[in-house]
Design a protein around this motif. Structure first.
Motif, PDB file in Angstrom:
ATOM      1  N   PRO A  64      82.493  84.717  86.729  1.00 38.39           N
ATOM      2  CA  PRO A  64      83.795  84.395  86.270  1.00 38.39           C
ATOM      3  C   PRO A  64      83.970  84.191  84.763  1.00 38.39           C
ATOM      4  O   PRO A  64      83.137  83.121  84.364  1.00 38.39           O
ATOM      5  CB  PRO A  64      84.249  83.266  87.183  1.00 38.39           C
ATOM      6  CG  PRO A  64      83.313  83.434  88.303  1.00 38.39           C
ATOM      7  CD  PRO A  64      82.048  83.848  87.892  1.00 38.39           C
ATOM      8  N   GLY A  65      84.666  84.869  83.976  1.00 36.76           N
ATOM      9  CA  GLY A  65      84.836  84.616  82.593  1.00 36.76           C
ATOM     10  C   GLY A  65      83.787  85.141  81.767  1.00 36.76           C
ATOM     11  O   GLY A  65      84.048  85.351  80.438  1.00 36.76           O
ATOM     12  N   SER A  66      82.764  85.884  82.331  1.00 37.63           N
ATOM     13  CA  SER A  66      81.753  86.217  81.527  1.00 37.63           C
ATOM     14  C   SER A  66      82.382  87.737  80.745  1.00 37.63           C
ATOM     15  O   SER A  66      83.109  88.435  81.545  1.00 37.63           O
ATOM     16  CB  SER A  66      80.522  86.710  82.346  1.00 37.63           C
ATOM     17  OG  SER A  66      79.872  85.574  82.598  1.00 37.63           O
ATOM     18  N   ARG A  67      81.948  88.014  79.742  1.00 32.41           N
ATOM     19  CA  ARG A  67      81.968  89.599  79.140  1.00 32.41           C
ATOM     20  C   ARG A  67      80.907  90.164  79.344  1.00 32.41           C
ATOM     21  O   ARG A  67      79.967  90.080  78.766  1.00 32.41           O
ATOM     22  CB  ARG A  67      82.081  89.236  77.528  1.00 32.41           C
ATOM     23  CG  ARG A  67      83.396  88.147  77.127  1.00 32.41           C
ATOM     24  CD  ARG A  67      83.437  88.158  75.570  1.00 32.41           C
ATOM     25  NE  ARG A  67      84.410  87.195  75.163  1.00 32.41           N
ATOM     26  CZ  ARG A  67      84.678  87.018  73.992  1.00 32.41           C
ATOM     27  NH1 ARG A  67      84.022  87.606  73.042  1.00 32.41           N
ATOM     28  NH2 ARG A  67      85.608  86.154  73.511  1.00 32.41           N
ATOM     29  N   VAL A  68      81.450  91.247  80.005  1.00 33.18           N
ATOM     30  CA  VAL A  68      80.359  92.070  80.688  1.00 33.18           C
ATOM     31  C   VAL A  68      80.685  93.744  80.226  1.00 33.18           C
ATOM     32  O   VAL A  68      81.868  94.156  80.295  1.00 33.18           O
ATOM     33  CB  VAL A  68      80.335  92.202  82.304  1.00 33.18           C
ATOM     34  CG1 VAL A  68      79.432  93.112  82.901  1.00 33.18           C
ATOM     35  CG2 VAL A  68      80.037  90.811  82.714  1.00 33.18           C
ATOM     36  N   ALA A  69      79.610  94.498  80.000  1.00 25.08           N
ATOM     37  CA  ALA A  69      79.726  95.988  79.533  1.00 25.08           C
ATOM     38  C   ALA A  69      78.762  96.600  80.763  1.00 25.08           C
ATOM     39  O   ALA A  69      77.538  96.250  80.768  1.00 25.08           O
ATOM     40  CB  ALA A  69      79.020  96.135  78.422  1.00 25.08           C
ATOM     41  N   ASP A  70      79.500  97.454  81.463  1.00 22.17           N
ATOM     42  CA  ASP A  70      79.127  98.238  82.458  1.00 22.17           C
ATOM     43  C   ASP A  70      78.917  99.628  82.283  1.00 22.17           C
ATOM     44  O   ASP A  70      79.775 100.399  81.872  1.00 22.17           O
ATOM     45  CB  ASP A  70      79.726  98.108  83.707  1.00 22.17           C
ATOM     46  CG  ASP A  70      79.189  98.567  84.938  1.00 22.17           C
ATOM     47  OD1 ASP A  70      77.952  98.539  85.096  1.00 22.17           O
ATOM     48  OD2 ASP A  70      79.905  99.447  85.884  1.00 22.17           O
ATOM     49  N   ILE A  71      77.443  99.864  82.068  1.00 21.65           N
ATOM     50  CA  ILE A  71      77.174 101.047  81.396  1.00 21.65           C
ATOM     51  C   ILE A  71      76.811 102.181  82.266  1.00 21.65           C
ATOM     52  O   ILE A  71      76.270 102.054  83.214  1.00 21.65           O
ATOM     53  CB  ILE A  71      76.143 101.089  80.252  1.00 21.65           C
ATOM     54  CG1 ILE A  71      76.080  99.546  79.469  1.00 21.65           C
ATOM     55  CG2 ILE A  71      75.907 102.324  79.559  1.00 21.65           C
ATOM     56  CD1 ILE A  71      77.201  99.643  78.552  1.00 21.65           C
TER      57      ILE A  71
END
Length: 275
Positions: A64-71
């Motif tokens: 929750p609240g994390s900045r995630v890049a799903d590649i």
């Protein structure tokens, strides 16, 4: 438009891709999914909640609240689950067909064109970089430095694959038939999901976890699922159709009620960056 922390927009136009000509069997397999994006989205398995619990525990960071890049986000199966866990996700996907399918089902999540070998993201912009079923399409000599570049200090790279539970007799038998028909060693592919293969340079210190889970689906869904894998998509249609017809007969003998229990082991590799 609402900006994403990485600079992506939440309502971009569907990305376009110039025509490309596959130059190798591996490239052809990588491109094959764009012609079967709807089939992929409708029939591929999801991922269990325990996988995301393991990611949070190993990364030592809540989603929750994390900045995630799903590649290599594909049709957005993993992206949607990360978003549902409260992560602020941006998807990166190279394929036009997959991106269009993603946009139709997840219009509120930003998706931008790019590959793991050349990420279209700013330096140190995310807490977590994820690859669901996609790391093997990258060149680790390029994708490892790119992941490290876009991660915050103390961030994490998480790679995972749904692999067949080959200790289940009917799954082992289906794998053997697939090997005979298509020359694919499924057991070897599963063995290759390891830290050395993921990062031949040894720059990353991966921790491995395995999460076992299952789902019950109609025979048609199971056949459409396996038919959405690249080895089937690039093969001769007549040869593939013959295999599927035979496989249906085998499955109905094993599951007379027409409901298949697929059993998976999600293999997770996670590496943290220095804080």
């Amino acid at each position: 438009m609402t900006p994403h922390p990485t600079g992506a927009e939440t309502t971009p136009e569907p990305p376009t891709e110039p025509p490309t000509t596959p130059t190798s069997p591996r490239t052809a397999r990588a491109h094959s999914f764009n012609t079967a994006a709807a089939q992929y989205a409708a029939n591929r398995p999801s991922y269990p909640p325990a996988l995301f619990d393991a990611i949070e525990a190993l990364a030592d960071h809540p989603l929750p609240g994390s900045r995630v890049a799903d590649i290599g986000a594909g049709t957005g199966i993993a992206t949607a689950l990360l978003h549902a866990r409260g992560a602020n996700v941006v998807a990166v996907e190279p394929g036009d067909g997959m991106a269009v399918q993603f946009r139709s089902t997840l219009p509120g999540i930003p998706i931008i064109r790019g590959t793991g070998d050349d990420l279209p993201l700013a330096d140190a912009c995310v807490d977590l970089v994820t690859y669901a079923q996609a790391w093997h399409w990258t060149d680790p000599a390029r994708s490892v430095p790119e992941a490290l570049r876009v991660l915050h200090p103390g961030g994490a790279l998480a790679l995972w694959w749904n692999t067949d539970a080959l200790d289940v007799p009917w799954i082992a038998e289906e794998a053997a038939r697939t090997e005979r028909h298509f020359g694919i060693d499924i057991a070897a592919e599963k063995r290759n999901v390891n830290a050395r293969a993921a990062d031949p340079t040894g720059r990353l210190d991966f921790t491995r976890r395995t999460v076992r889970w299952s789902r019950r689906v109609p025979v048609d869904t199971h056949l459409a699922n396996i038919g959405s894998h690249s080895v089937f998509l690039v093969n001769d249609e007549e040869h593939t159709a013959a295999f599927m017809a035979e496989e249906r007969e085998h499955l109905l003998k094993a599951f007379p009620d027409g409901i298949v229990e697929e059993v998976y082991e999600v293999v997770l590799l996670l590496a943290k960056t220095p804080a």
